[in-house]
Design an enzyme around this catalytic site. Structure first.
Site, PDB file in Angstrom:
ATOM      1  N   ALA A  96      34.516 -26.373-100.173  1.00  0.00           N
ATOM      2  CA  ALA A  96      34.750 -27.173 -98.882  1.00  0.00           C
ATOM      3  C   ALA A  96      35.492 -26.338 -97.850  1.00  0.00           C
ATOM      4  O   ALA A  96      35.636 -27.310 -96.842  1.00  0.00           O
ATOM      5  CB  ALA A  96      35.542 -29.040 -99.203  1.00  0.00           C
ATOM      6  N   HIS A 125      39.618 -29.901 -92.733  1.00  0.00           N
ATOM      7  CA  HIS A 125      40.274 -29.176 -93.617  1.00  0.00           C
ATOM      8  C   HIS A 125      40.899 -28.548 -93.043  1.00  0.00           C
ATOM      9  O   HIS A 125      40.225 -27.712 -92.140  1.00  0.00           O
ATOM     10  CB  HIS A 125      39.644 -28.509 -94.746  1.00  0.00           C
ATOM     11  CG  HIS A 125      39.160 -29.336 -95.876  1.00  0.00           C
ATOM     12  ND1 HIS A 125      40.283 -30.475 -96.703  1.00  0.00           N
ATOM     13  CD2 HIS A 125      38.108 -29.709 -96.045  1.00  0.00           C
ATOM     14  CE1 HIS A 125      38.975 -30.937 -97.659  1.00  0.00           C
ATOM     15  NE2 HIS A 125      37.256 -30.830 -97.161  1.00  0.00           N
TER      16      HIS A 125
END
Length: 272
Positions: free
Chosen positions: A128, A224
């Site tokens: 991710a 993120h």
């Protein structure tokens, strides 16, 4: 010159990410690989699942008898604890998605010692997050600071520790639910902050990696943000991942990243 052979892949877990990884292998998106077998807790639940190759089994013996060259874990921290060392002992490389399991330093040390002893590797795909190759390279020379800020929409936090910190039905603005280091964040959010563990392994370690986690009702993607500073200079990376409709805690990119990491094992060209 040694001729490359088709890489046999054993898959642990057949949930959202596991199914996507299996499909990538079967469709040829994971390079010269073949699905040897899938290990699940209860094979009876998958009686109707039809695979073009490989077996679905809840028997460890049958799974390892399928002779995988690499075992890919997509089943959570418990699967890492239970099968990382066993996979290495059976002569397999071990690709780990649930990297947060390694916040347990004793487990990390045992697994790395086993990999060394058996001449195998522990493989960590980017999953991710992005920029792990840059952070790993920068760690060669000192790294002063590595920080991670993770923001996810409300639906991604249901059924997690976040429900004890904030009323998910009432939150209206971005709300910090955790601040601390990566070792702590991996324990608190084992399914949702594996990225902090991967970042820690690539860079300055679990204690020195700073982490902030937010519930953000204003977004619909998992975001993120990585920031690092050191001798190499500075880097800032923002990644926005589309959550899987079947499991909002997991993004489509996780299976894509695993497929690419598998492709690299047999490709004559490896980038990054």
């Amino acid at each position: 010159m040694t001729e490359r052979h088709t890489i046999r892949v054993g898959l642990i877990g057949y949930g959202t990410a596991g199914k996507d990884v299996a499909e990538a292998i079967l469709s040829g998106q994971a390079g010269d690989t073949r699905l040897a077998g899938v290990l699940v807790r209860d094979a009876g639940k998958y009686a109707d699942a039809a695979l073009k190759s490989g077996l679905i089994t809840d028997s460890e013996e049958a799974f390892f008898a399928s002779s995988p060259d690499v075992v890919v874990e997509t089943a959570g921290h418990e699967a890492v604890i239970r099968y990382a060392e066993k996979s290495l002992q059976h002569g397999c490389d071990f690709m780990v998605v649930s990297v947060g399991a390694f916040c347990d330093q004793a487990l990390h040390d045992r697994v790395m010692a086993s990999a060394s002893r058996h001449g195998r590797r522990v493989l960590v795909p980017s999953a991710a997050i992005a920029g792990l190759d840059r952070i790993a390279a920068a760690a060669q020379g000192p790294l002063e600071r590595v920080t991670l800020t993770t923001r996810k929409p409300v639906k991604a936090w249901r059924g997690t520790f976040a429900e004890e910190v904030v009323d998910l039905d009432a939150v209206t603005q971005p709300t910090v639910i955790f601040e601390g280091n990566a070792r702590e964040s991996s324990r608190v959010f084992p399914e949702s902050v594996n990225v902090s563990a991967a970042l820690s392994l690539a860079g300055v370690g679990f204690e020195a990696t700073e982490v902030r986690v937010l519930v953000d009702p204003t977004i619909d993607k998992n975001v993120h943000e990585v920031s690092a500073k050191g001798l190499f200079g500075e880097v800032r990376i923002e990644v926005q991942n589309t959550p899987s409709p079947n499991n909002p805690k997991t993004g489509f990119i996780v299976a894509m990243s695993v497929a690419q990491a598998l492709r690299n094992l047999s490709s004559p060209l490896v980038i990054g």
